[in-house]
Design an enzyme around this catalytic site. Sequence first.
Site, PDB file in Angstrom:
ATOM      1  CG  ASP A 457      31.049  58.639  67.037  1.00  0.00           C
ATOM      2  OD1 ASP A 457      31.943  57.805  66.810  1.00  0.00           O
ATOM      3  OD2 ASP A 457      30.534  59.330  66.150  1.00  0.00           O
ATOM      4  NE  ARG A 461      27.858  58.886  62.327  1.00  0.00           N
ATOM      5  CZ  ARG A 461      26.955  59.303  63.199  1.00  0.00           C
ATOM      6  NH1 ARG A 461      25.709  58.886  63.129  1.00  0.00           N
ATOM      7  NH2 ARG A 461      27.303  60.141  64.164  1.00  0.00           N
ATOM      8  CG  ASP A 462      31.085  58.330  56.749  1.00  0.00           C
ATOM      9  OD1 ASP A 462      30.192  58.453  57.618  1.00  0.00           O
ATOM     10  OD2 ASP A 462      31.188  59.089  55.768  1.00  0.00           O
ATOM     11  CD  GLU A 463      31.027  60.731  63.483  1.00  0.00           C
ATOM     12  OE1 GLU A 463      31.157  61.610  64.333  1.00  0.00           O
ATOM     13  OE2 GLU A 463      29.966  60.542  62.854  1.00  0.00           O
ATOM     14  CG  ASP A 470      29.674  60.688  72.259  1.00  0.00           C
ATOM     15  OD1 ASP A 470      30.107  61.817  71.936  1.00  0.00           O
ATOM     16  OD2 ASP A 470      28.815  60.090  71.606  1.00  0.00           O
ATOM     17  CD1 TRP A 521      32.387  66.368  72.097  1.00  0.00           C
ATOM     18  CD2 TRP A 521      30.851  67.566  73.191  1.00  0.00           C
ATOM     19  NE1 TRP A 521      31.145  65.965  71.649  1.00  0.00           N
ATOM     20  CE2 TRP A 521      30.182  66.686  72.308  1.00  0.00           C
ATOM     21  CE3 TRP A 521      30.089  68.411  73.986  1.00  0.00           C
ATOM     22  CZ2 TRP A 521      28.797  66.621  72.201  1.00  0.00           C
ATOM     23  CZ3 TRP A 521      28.693  68.363  73.878  1.00  0.00           C
ATOM     24  CH2 TRP A 521      28.069  67.487  73.006  1.00  0.00           C
ATOM     25  CD  GLU A 733      24.266  60.318  66.262  1.00  0.00           C
ATOM     26  OE1 GLU A 733      25.194  61.152  66.259  1.00  0.00           O
ATOM     27  OE2 GLU A 733      23.981  59.634  65.256  1.00  0.00           O
ATOM     28  CG  HIS A 754      25.661  57.572  69.163  1.00  0.00           C
ATOM     29  ND1 HIS A 754      26.084  57.383  67.874  1.00  0.00           N
ATOM     30  CD2 HIS A 754      26.247  58.715  69.575  1.00  0.00           C
ATOM     31  CE1 HIS A 754      26.894  58.382  67.524  1.00  0.00           C
ATOM     32  NE2 HIS A 754      27.007  59.199  68.543  1.00  0.00           N
TER      33      HIS A 754
END
Length: 941
Positions: A457, A461-463, A470, A521, A733, A754
């Site tokens: 995605d 960041r912390d992802e 997506d 999704w 995003e 994103h």
Amino acid sequence: MSSPVPHIIIDAPHGSDVVASPVPELGWRTETTTPGWLQAGAEIEITRDGEPSTHRVEGRASTRLAWPFAPLAPREQASLRVRVTGEDGVQGEWSAPRRVVAGFLGADEWRAATIGLPAPSETAQPGYLRTEFEATGPVARATLYATAVGVYQVAIGGVDVDDQVMKPGWTPYEQRTIHETTDVTALVGEGPNAIGVRLAGAWATERFGFRDNARPLYGDQPRFAAQLLVEYADGSSEWVTTDASWQASTGPLTASGLYAGEDYDARRALVDAGGSGFAEAGYDAGGWAPVAELDAIRAPEARVSPFVRRLDELAVREVITTPSGRTVLDFGQNLVGRVRIRVSGPAGAEVTLKHAEVLEHGELGTRPLRAAAATDRYTLAGEGVEEWEPEFTFHGFRYAEVEGWPGEFDPAAVTAVVIHSDMERTGWFEASDRLVNQLHENIVWGLRGNFLYLPTDCPQRDERLGWTGDIQVFAPTASFLYDVRGFLDSWLRDLALEQVDGVVPFVVPNVLGAARPAAAWGDAATIVPWVLHERYADVATVERQYPSMKGWADALIELAGPRRLWEGMFQFGDWLDPDAPPHLPANAKTDADIVASAYLFRSADAVARAAALLGKDDEARQYAAIAEEVRTAFLAEYVTPRGRMMSDAQTAYAMAIVFDIAPADQQQALGARLAELTRLSGYRIGTGFVGTPIIQDALTRTGHLETARRLLTQTESPSWLYPVTMGATTIWERWDSMLPDGSINPGEMTSFNHYALGAIGDWLHRVVAGLAPEEPAYARLRIQPHPLAEFDHAWAEHLTPYGTARAGWTRQDGVVRVEAIVPPNTTAVVVLPDGRELEVGSGSHEWEVEDAAPPVAATRVGLESTLAEVIDDREAYRAIVEVLEAENPDAAQAFRTHTKWSTRRELGEALFMHAGPDTQRLIGERLAELSAQREEAMVDA
């Protein structure tokens, strides 16, 4: 005219001859200037152990052919070449030979123990492993098979075995691991040899999850396993494998994490007193300890996805001193990778590099990183010029803040290194609009940043997770820009492994816990395989994924029950609708049940088509009948007979049209309302992740090309071009990830890289330029350009499995010239802007048509003009806004964003809410001046 020359394609990672299957698929592209060339047949020759044999292919087949020879054996090397004959009877020359190397292991050949550091700390500890071995004679061949639950690099004799980065990547480690197969013959010599391994945790030890739920999923420490097959000139061989005899140590890499970054202390370099490194034979390993044997890594598979490599470098564009006095480097492009430095100074000096995608009010904008520190630290050894680049982490950044640089800072000593999966670039687009071109470039960079072993995605960041929604919407755009077949094929294998009772998790690999169904999704299970078939004629992936496709559809059908509507459950819906509050991104204008039921139809229909493709006729009829039941229920529940949706929002109409839920006789009414809603919003986008990829197709299909153009070229927020005007170099995003005043969106979830909203790229390629597949793999093309008003040209080029295809148009002096290149062994249906339809064969083509009259604004405009007339008259609209901005900026903002641009309301009535009598008078005078200028221009004409 020319003799046809083929070029062989094998099913292997880009730039590699190593195949993962004993029966890899084959293909070839043919070059010839003979117009209308079609293949009548071909000969494929394989040479094994010096012995050639030939297979004959009849007809046009030249892409993704089943392996026609006896299966390859592990490590077998063969040479392939092909010769084609055209329908004109002309036989070409043999192609250049293409080497094929079998990169898989034989049955039960995996025998390596899994090892790691002997006394791990409480946190994931990077480390170093080594062993020495004796090659007892002249070496004919040496092949290394290596893997990790973590990330690693191997050096033999002090030399890295390849240029790959962060291998072997990320898969659901408990269910599937990947091994690299590397020819290391040049590094292994008779006599003593040493193998050294650098190892860190990366995905395997990262804390996944949100806030207090974050935790390591795969263990606390990285694990490694490898085996080296040494084949001697006398025909004998031996395996060197990881086992308890190996040694381990910590070293200069003292901390490493995907989110945190890396700490490296060059004073702790693993070099002995004699100058030998730990990966060299004879190294003094005093102080090293025996490795620990750890839980076994499951037997790994050969790689089918592309390698990750360093693929670009960017110099510092500007050195910025921030308002607080900090030094920030601007590389001019939001990218994914690391920073390499060349520095000299005293031992113990520490250079800190902190990364972010944007500046906020002149300072590094780190809030969107959440818990990710994205910080690298290098401690100098104090020995001349030192060069360093983090090895086992990556960052998403445009800016890097530098602290602790010893001496005078030189920006030439810092370079941004771009890393991503090494896929072949296959697609390009250009238009006469500078902002649209930058939008397309942002789409490309968004893909590059998020295609790093898996489709993520975001990269910063912390992802950084493999969100299914997506890639579901972006797969068509991605498949045009790059050859993503192997990349997505590998990820789809993991998706199928992660399904539970047919339900696809939100992310793959699934590190967020139990899988729950979510429309758009989980539908990646049915849609992404079909995209691979459409763009690459990839029947094999559809066949392998068919149980996964069917499992997802069956789960949805059960949830829908006899009503055949998926209702009342958790959904992401039209995620990040621009009207959703910053902290409630699922609160969209389109009801989530409409999104869910539309995707129920789409997935049932996709399974029906897949079943038909695979010859499963009974199942094809079964799922087609279910899709029809869903269609009937959807129309009865959500669409009025006169063509209004129960959610009167852009996404709802776009789904009903583009998913072919609404019948043809109803689509025009739906399209008219969609166009009206788009104008009412001032040609601002009103869709989120679900509606954005399809709204332009819905408008175009129903005859509203001008509305689609206005939507594309809008620069006010929310729009595709608003981020471009704000300096974006990747896709955001959120439509307003950065607000007009330079503040970062207040929502907790904000990324500036994103790709999902960049799914419009597919419409630019297929519709604006007019280059699309009419049959799988572009065996038959559709050339159907749509010249946009106020554009002078647009074109797209794509390297199809058959060769380079191109379509485009130019506008000049009342004439539109359409150009096309059709690859050899393909045909094309051409639909010209004047409606003419024709068939052509391969070669270069050109047509001219009369240019359609552009939309013309009314001559006179005033306070009595309707709001619809005003918004369709850009010159008048700008004049009104300029007056409002000068008198009352807040009123101007409200006028722009809250006005409904109706055919039934007059401008003067609308201004009553935003401007006093004096301002209204000024606007009236300004519009009168504009009207007079237009009338004068008409007289002069």
